[in-house]
Motif scaffolding. Structure first.
Motif, mmCIF file in Angstrom:
data_model
loop_
_atom_site.group_PDB
_atom_site.id
_atom_site.type_symbol
_atom_site.label_atom_id
_atom_site.label_comp_id
_atom_site.label_asym_id
_atom_site.label_seq_id
_atom_site.Cartn_x
_atom_site.Cartn_y
_atom_site.Cartn_z
ATOM 1 N N GLY A 27 0.802 -1.214 0.000
ATOM 2 C CA GLY A 27 0.000 0.000 0.000
ATOM 3 C C GLY A 27 0.835 1.265 0.000
ATOM 4 N N ALA A 28 2.123 1.133 0.293
ATOM 5 C CA ALA A 28 3.010 2.298 0.290
ATOM 6 C C ALA A 28 3.466 2.594 -1.135
ATOM 7 C CB ALA A 28 4.223 2.040 1.169
ATOM 8 N N PRO A 29 3.633 3.878 -1.473
ATOM 9 C CA PRO A 29 4.107 4.210 -2.820
ATOM 10 C C PRO A 29 5.551 3.769 -3.008
ATOM 11 C CG PRO A 29 4.045 6.164 -1.425
ATOM 12 C CD PRO A 29 3.391 5.077 -0.646
ATOM 13 N N HIS A 30 5.913 3.482 -4.252
ATOM 14 C CA HIS A 30 7.296 3.111 -4.554
ATOM 15 C C HIS A 30 8.249 4.231 -4.173
ATOM 16 C CE1 HIS A 30 10.755 1.419 -6.576
ATOM 17 N NE2 HIS A 30 10.886 2.533 -7.273
ATOM 18 N N SER A 31 7.813 5.476 -4.373
ATOM 19 C CA SER A 31 8.587 6.651 -3.988
ATOM 20 C C SER A 31 7.639 7.737 -3.515
ATOM 21 C CB SER A 31 9.409 7.165 -5.176
ATOM 22 O OG SER A 31 9.993 8.421 -4.874
ATOM 23 N N LEU A 32 8.076 8.513 -2.523
ATOM 24 C CA LEU A 32 7.281 9.630 -2.035
ATOM 25 C C LEU A 32 7.558 10.918 -2.787
ATOM 26 C CD1 LEU A 32 7.494 9.034 1.817
ATOM 27 C CD2 LEU A 32 5.520 8.679 0.355
ATOM 28 N N ALA A 33 8.491 10.868 -3.721
ATOM 29 C CA ALA A 33 8.879 12.090 -4.436
ATOM 30 C C ALA A 33 7.691 12.786 -5.108
ATOM 31 C CB ALA A 33 9.975 11.785 -5.448
ATOM 32 N N PRO A 34 6.790 12.056 -5.817
ATOM 33 C CA PRO A 34 5.643 12.750 -6.426
ATOM 34 C C PRO A 34 4.743 13.417 -5.393
ATOM 35 C CG PRO A 34 5.945 10.591 -7.426
ATOM 36 C CD PRO A 34 6.829 10.631 -6.214
ATOM 37 N N LEU A 35 4.521 12.759 -4.246
ATOM 38 C CA LEU A 35 3.691 13.344 -3.201
ATOM 39 C C LEU A 35 4.356 14.572 -2.596
ATOM 40 C CD1 LEU A 35 1.244 13.329 -1.322
ATOM 41 C CD2 LEU A 35 2.440 11.659 0.118
ATOM 42 N N VAL A 36 5.648 14.481 -2.319
ATOM 43 C CA VAL A 36 6.375 15.634 -1.774
ATOM 44 C C VAL A 36 6.325 16.803 -2.743
ATOM 45 C CG1 VAL A 36 8.668 16.490 -1.134
ATOM 46 C CG2 VAL A 36 7.883 14.277 -0.283
ATOM 47 N N LYS A 37 6.528 16.521 -4.032
ATOM 48 C CA LYS A 37 6.470 17.591 -5.038
ATOM 49 C C LYS A 37 5.098 18.242 -5.064
ATOM 50 C CE LYS A 37 7.410 18.484 -9.937
ATOM 51 N NZ LYS A 37 7.830 17.881 -11.240
ATOM 52 N N GLN A 38 4.052 17.438 -4.855
ATOM 53 C CA GLN A 38 2.675 17.948 -4.868
ATOM 54 C C GLN A 38 2.398 18.879 -3.696
ATOM 55 O OE1 GLN A 38 -0.266 14.796 -4.705
ATOM 56 N NE2 GLN A 38 -1.792 16.154 -3.787
ATOM 57 N N VAL A 39 2.859 18.505 -2.488
ATOM 58 C CA VAL A 39 2.458 19.237 -1.281
ATOM 59 C C VAL A 39 3.467 20.272 -0.815
ATOM 60 C CG1 VAL A 39 1.059 17.289 -0.519
ATOM 61 C CG2 VAL A 39 3.413 17.505 0.320
ATOM 62 N N ALA A 40 4.718 20.163 -1.238
ATOM 63 C CA ALA A 40 5.767 21.051 -0.724
ATOM 64 C C ALA A 40 5.444 22.535 -0.868
ATOM 65 C CB ALA A 40 7.102 20.727 -1.394
ATOM 66 N N PRO A 41 4.862 22.993 -1.989
ATOM 67 C CA PRO A 41 4.603 24.435 -2.116
ATOM 68 C C PRO A 41 3.638 24.999 -1.075
ATOM 69 C CG PRO A 41 4.519 23.364 -4.263
ATOM 70 C CD PRO A 41 4.559 22.278 -3.241
ATOM 71 N N SER A 42 2.877 24.132 -0.394
ATOM 72 C CA SER A 42 1.928 24.629 0.603
ATOM 73 C C SER A 42 2.516 24.658 2.013
ATOM 74 C CB SER A 42 0.655 23.779 0.596
ATOM 75 O OG SER A 42 0.927 22.466 1.040
ATOM 76 N N VAL A 43 3.723 24.141 2.192
ATOM 77 C CA VAL A 43 4.361 24.077 3.514
ATOM 78 C C VAL A 43 5.280 25.276 3.695
ATOM 79 C CG1 VAL A 43 5.775 22.684 5.074
ATOM 80 C CG2 VAL A 43 4.263 21.558 3.421
ATOM 81 N N VAL A 44 5.224 25.911 4.859
ATOM 82 C CA VAL A 44 6.055 27.093 5.115
ATOM 83 C C VAL A 44 6.822 26.936 6.418
ATOM 84 C CG1 VAL A 44 4.379 28.559 3.920
ATOM 85 C CG2 VAL A 44 4.316 28.408 6.427
ATOM 86 N N GLY A 45 7.951 27.638 6.487
ATOM 87 C CA GLY A 45 8.682 27.780 7.736
ATOM 88 C C GLY A 45 8.313 29.109 8.369
ATOM 89 N N ILE A 46 8.289 29.149 9.683
ATOM 90 C CA ILE A 46 7.915 30.366 10.411
ATOM 91 C C ILE A 46 9.016 30.698 11.411
ATOM 92 C CG2 ILE A 46 6.259 31.404 12.014
ATOM 93 C CD1 ILE A 46 4.112 29.591 10.788
ATOM 94 N N THR A 47 9.469 31.938 11.371
ATOM 95 C CA THR A 47 10.429 32.435 12.349
ATOM 96 C C THR A 47 9.767 33.544 13.137
ATOM 97 O OG1 THR A 47 12.275 31.925 10.874
ATOM 98 C CG2 THR A 47 12.724 33.407 12.728
ATOM 99 N N VAL A 48 9.834 33.437 14.453
ATOM 100 C CA VAL A 48 9.179 34.391 15.344
ATOM 101 C C VAL A 48 10.228 35.131 16.147
ATOM 102 C CG1 VAL A 48 7.690 34.602 17.366
ATOM 103 C CG2 VAL A 48 7.044 33.079 15.504
ATOM 104 N N THR A 49 10.125 36.446 16.172
ATOM 105 C CA THR A 49 10.978 37.273 17.019
ATOM 106 C C THR A 49 10.142 37.771 18.186
ATOM 107 O OG1 THR A 49 12.243 38.005 15.087
ATOM 108 C CG2 THR A 49 12.474 39.302 17.103
#
Length: 340
Positions: A27-49
């Protein structure tokens, strides 16, 4: 001949074992690269001062005859929820921030402003103003999540930048004592400091949870992380985006679990002039039901009342001096930062 027969038996058995092992994970994908490519643009890093105050007895150098508190930086994560720049994160990531900086997956940086936060569910929404549409993540239905499902955790661990880890949902409905409203998904995908506020994706790229906490004696991942389920988070996010706050019901009581282990919520104090006080409740009363639904303890009462809109009339089942009676109460609006 006996040795050759045993050896041949081993070679015949090994392919069967390998095949069985493969079937467990098909049930696991052969590679997660396509999934990572799909979702990565929606993930952000946050720095708080934020101002760190004078906890260590030190202040920043004096400028112009005035001392200013030193500034500290903390890192967290988040994910884009609308193309125009709305971002979801944890309240504890941005609480007390004097400046919030968001870094997109492509390296672009923006100053963010707080839209709204709910400390009880540890959810916050911040906003940036990009010059181009962003790619938002989409919610998945966490009620369909099963223990053993694959999960991809994303975030900004140790401020290194967007990172992705794979694991499974280890358990559902975990109560870890981090507020009365969240029954967490437990994940074994590695989650570390800085991952807070980041998304947990299913294998279709939908957000099933917000990574929020870990259990760790070392401070790093030991394979026990927790995410707020999407079905709990999404309505809170909608309210924060629409109103900047979550209107919660309030009785004006302090409560504890009964000392004898009985069900219900023991009233240990009342706010003068609050809804419970006006209705005639007294200290040492035990609230056993709300609108006929049994209350298991102090947290159960808080969840029941806080989920109701202010102004709603409820009927409380009250145990007093071994007798139970029913009392109507009009729920008030919960003051900021005050618990039930």
């Amino acid at each position: 001949m006996i040795w050759r027969s045993l050896l041949l038996g081993l070679f015949l058995v090994c392919p069967v074992v390998a095949s069985a092992q493969f079937s467990l994970f098909q049930g696991a994908p052969h590679s997660l690269a396509p999934l990572v490519k799909q979702v990565a643009p929606s993930v952000v890093g946050i720095t708080v001062t934020e101002a760190s105050g004078n906890a260590a007895g030190k202040t920043a150098p004096v400028r112009g005859g005035k001392s200013t508190p030193p500034l500290t930086e903390a890192a967290g994560s988040g994910f884009i929820i609308s193309a125009d720049g709305m971002i979801v994160t944890n309240d504890h990531v941005i609480a007390g921030a004097s400046e919030i900086t968001v870094t997109l997956d492509n390296g672009e940086k923006f100053t963010a402003k707080l839209v709204g936060a709910d400390d009880l569910t540890d959810i916050a929404v911040i906003r940036i103003h990009p010059s181009h549409p962003l790619k938002p993540a989409h919610w998945a239905d966490s009620s369909k999540v099963q223990t053993g499902d694959w999960v991809l955790a994303a975030g900004n661990p140790f401020a290194l930048g967007n990172s992705f880890t794979l694991g499974i949902v280890s358990a559902e409905g975990r109560d870890i004592g981090e507020g009365p409203f969240n029954h967490f998904l437990q994940l074994d995908a590695p989650i570390n400091p800085g991952n807070s506020g980041g998304p947990a994706f299913n294998m279709e790229g939908g957000v099933i949870g917000i990574n929020s906490a870990i259990v760790s004696p070392s401070g790093g991942s030991v394979g026990i992380g927790f995410a707020i389920p999407s079905n709990s988070a999404a309505p809170i996010v909608d309210q924060l985006m629409a109103h900047g706050m979550v209107a919660r019901g309030w009785l004006g009581v302090s409560v504890a679990d009964p000392t004898d282990g009985a069900p219900g919520a023991l009233i240990t104090g009342l706010e003068a002039g609050g809804p419970a006080d006006r209705a005639g409740l007294v200290q040492s009363d035990i609230i056993v039901t709300v609108n006929g639904e049994s209350i298991s303890g102090a947290d159960g009462l808080t969840r029941a009342i806080a989920s109701m809109p202010p102004g709603r009339r409820v009927v409380l089942g009250i145990k007093r001096d071994a007798h139970i009676f029913h009392l109507p109460v009009t729920v008030g609006r919960r003051p900021a930062q005050i618990g039930e």
